[in-house]
Write a protein that holds these residues in place. Structure first.
Motif, PDB file in Angstrom:
ATOM      1  N   UNK A   5       0.823  -1.219   0.000  1.00 34.92           N
ATOM      2  CA  UNK A   5       0.000   0.000   0.000  1.00 34.92           C
ATOM      3  C   UNK A   5       0.857   1.270   0.000  1.00 34.92           C
ATOM      4  N   UNK A   6       2.139   1.144   0.394  1.00 30.31           N
ATOM      5  CA  UNK A   6       3.018   2.311   0.461  1.00 30.31           C
ATOM      6  C   UNK A   6       3.988   2.394  -0.709  1.00 30.31           C
ATOM      7  N   UNK A   7       3.734   1.645  -1.757  1.00 33.63           N
ATOM      8  CA  UNK A   7       4.632   1.654  -2.913  1.00 33.63           C
ATOM      9  C   UNK A   7       4.546   3.000  -3.642  1.00 33.63           C
ATOM     10  N   UNK A   8       5.642   3.725  -3.599  1.00 30.78           N
ATOM     11  CA  UNK A   8       5.705   5.037  -4.254  1.00 30.78           C
ATOM     12  C   UNK A   8       5.505   4.870  -5.754  1.00 30.78           C
ATOM     13  N   UNK A  27      -6.358  11.290  -9.387  1.00 29.95           N
ATOM     14  CA  UNK A  27      -4.924  11.353  -9.695  1.00 29.95           C
ATOM     15  C   UNK A  27      -4.186  12.170  -8.641  1.00 29.95           C
ATOM     16  N   UNK A  28      -4.746  13.299  -8.282  1.00 31.73           N
ATOM     17  CA  UNK A  28      -4.120  14.162  -7.279  1.00 31.73           C
ATOM     18  C   UNK A  28      -4.013  13.430  -5.944  1.00 31.73           C
ATOM     19  N   UNK A  29      -5.065  12.743  -5.557  1.00 26.04           N
ATOM     20  CA  UNK A  29      -5.054  11.998  -4.291  1.00 26.04           C
ATOM     21  C   UNK A  29      -3.938  10.947  -4.301  1.00 26.04           C
ATOM     22  N   UNK A  30      -3.807  10.180  -5.402  1.00 23.27           N
ATOM     23  CA  UNK A  30      -2.775   9.133  -5.469  1.00 23.27           C
ATOM     24  C   UNK A  30      -1.370   9.732  -5.508  1.00 23.27           C
ATOM     25  N   UNK A  31      -1.212  10.817  -6.230  1.00 26.84           N
ATOM     26  CA  UNK A  31       0.110  11.451  -6.311  1.00 26.84           C
ATOM     27  C   UNK A  31       0.518  12.043  -4.963  1.00 26.84           C
ATOM     28  N   UNK A  32      -0.440  12.594  -4.242  1.00 24.46           N
ATOM     29  CA  UNK A  32      -0.136  13.110  -2.905  1.00 24.46           C
ATOM     30  C   UNK A  32       0.227  11.967  -1.957  1.00 24.46           C
ATOM     31  N   UNK A  35       3.783  11.061  -2.721  1.00 25.87           N
ATOM     32  CA  UNK A  35       4.698  12.014  -2.086  1.00 25.87           C
ATOM     33  C   UNK A  35       4.870  11.709  -0.598  1.00 25.87           C
ATOM     34  N   UNK A  36       3.758  11.437   0.063  1.00 26.46           N
ATOM     35  CA  UNK A  36       3.798  11.130   1.497  1.00 26.46           C
ATOM     36  C   UNK A  36       4.616   9.864   1.750  1.00 26.46           C
TER      37      UNK A  36
END
Length: 160
Positions: A5-8, A27-32, A35-36
């Motif tokens: 689940x944490x795969x960048x 897309x924005x949610x996944x990209x953020x 980043x996290x």
């Protein structure tokens, strides 16, 4: 993502794919999230990955803004046209009432607003009243244009 689940990389690629499908909010949610995850994992090489994610995130946010701005402009334009027609109809009704010809003039007809200002054949008082109504209409029309211009300003791109 099912495996990690944490795969960048997985979040970045998912965000990139969603942006290409114009599903910008997702897309924005996944990209953020990518980043996290990148910030939380000190083992990952940061600079190239971080730059790529920021670049795609910025592009997705800009494209989302463009899409939303276009929709707002279309709504504002339709509203502006409707208001102009209502104002024109009101002017025609006022002039018709003044001339004692209620219902004779219709704003959707091909009567030219400026032709209303031509008051040949009217007595001086009615002529002045018609010209005053036309002038008020023109002023209101200009005000309406200014209001819509200012309302649309946030939706016009500006240099950063």
């Amino acid at each position: 993502l099912e495996l990690d689940r944490n795969s960048v990389k997985a979040r970045f690629l998912l965000g990139l794919a969603l942006a290409e499908l114009s599903r910008f909010s997702e897309a924005i949610r996944e990209l953020e999230k990518a980043l996290e995850a990148l910030r939380n994992d000190t083992r990952l090489v940061r600079s190239d990955n971080l730059d790529d994610i920021w670049r795609v995130l910025a592009a997705a946010k800009y494209r989302q803004w463009e899409e939303e701005a276009r929709a707002r402009r279309e709504k504002q334009q339709a509203l502006g046209e409707e208001l102009k027609l209502l104002m024109k109809n009101r002017l025609f009704q006022q002039v018709a009432q003044l001339l004692g010809k209620e219902g004779a003039l219709n704003g959707s007809a091909t009567v030219d607003v400026n032709a209303l200002g031509s008051t040949a054949g009217l007595d001086a008082v009615k002529s002045q009243q018609v010209q005053s109504l036309v002038q008020q209409y023109q002023e209101r029309l200009n005000t309406l244009e200014n209001v819509f211009d200012k309302a649309g300003a946030p939706d016009r791109p500006a240099e950063a």
